[in-house]
Design a protein around this motif. Structure first.
Motif, mmCIF file in Angstrom:
data_model
loop_
_atom_site.group_PDB
_atom_site.id
_atom_site.type_symbol
_atom_site.label_atom_id
_atom_site.label_comp_id
_atom_site.label_asym_id
_atom_site.label_seq_id
_atom_site.Cartn_x
_atom_site.Cartn_y
_atom_site.Cartn_z
ATOM 1 N N ASP A 288 7.568 -12.965 1.340
ATOM 2 C CA ASP A 288 6.307 -12.508 0.751
ATOM 3 C C ASP A 288 6.511 -11.554 -0.424
ATOM 4 O O ASP A 288 5.576 -11.293 -1.185
ATOM 5 N N VAL B 290 -0.317 -12.624 1.847
ATOM 6 C CA VAL B 290 -0.353 -11.984 0.535
ATOM 7 C C VAL B 290 -1.705 -12.285 -0.084
ATOM 8 O O VAL B 290 -2.121 -13.440 -0.136
ATOM 9 N N TRP C 34 -1.096 -6.944 0.744
ATOM 10 C CA TRP C 34 -0.513 -7.694 1.861
ATOM 11 C C TRP C 34 -1.162 -7.250 3.162
ATOM 12 O O TRP C 34 -1.611 -6.110 3.291
#
Length: 132
Positions: free
Chosen positions: A105, A4, A48
């Protein structure tokens, strides 16, 4: 390994700028970001990336590793685009079929995008509203 992108501030594009990352110009837009600032610029244009797409490099040197774009080149600089931020948040919430991310995430990606909402003086949707 980081997947991330840390929340960050970049210059803003005009708030009314159109957003059309996906489509025929996606490769051109990625190439322009790489030209301006290398693979780090491409990574920072997204929320991401998949580190397994290119385990030899961090960030990956594979365009398909990146998800949830919301920055692009404007006047020779990487700028955050409001419509891109809004679009990425909508996809995170499930629009256009959603996005395949590791569950661990998702909240960090949300926080990254929420920070950009704040840059544009916008209220992000509550995480609980998009996480369901």
């Amino acid at each position: 390994m980081v997947t991330v992108i840390e929340p960050h501030a970049t210059p803003k594009a005009p708030e009314d700028r159109d957003w059309d990352w996906h489509g025929t110009r996606e490769a051109d837009k990625s190439d322009e970001l790489i030209r301006i600032g290398g693979w780090d610029a491409l990574a920072n244009a997204h929320a991401w990336y998949d580190p397994t797409a290119d385990p030899e490099h961090d960030p990956p040197h594979e365009k398909q590793a990146y998800k949830l774009p919301h920055h692009e080149e404007v006047d020779g600089r990487v700028r955050v685009v409001w419509a891109g931020v809004r679009s990425a948040m909508q996809v995170l919430a499930g629009a256009r079929g959603g996005v395949d991310l590791p569950d661990g995430d998702r909240k960090d990606v949300y926080q990254h995008l929420a920070k950009h909402y704040e840059e544009f003086d916008k209220q992000p949707p509550a995480y609980d509203e998009i996480a369901s």
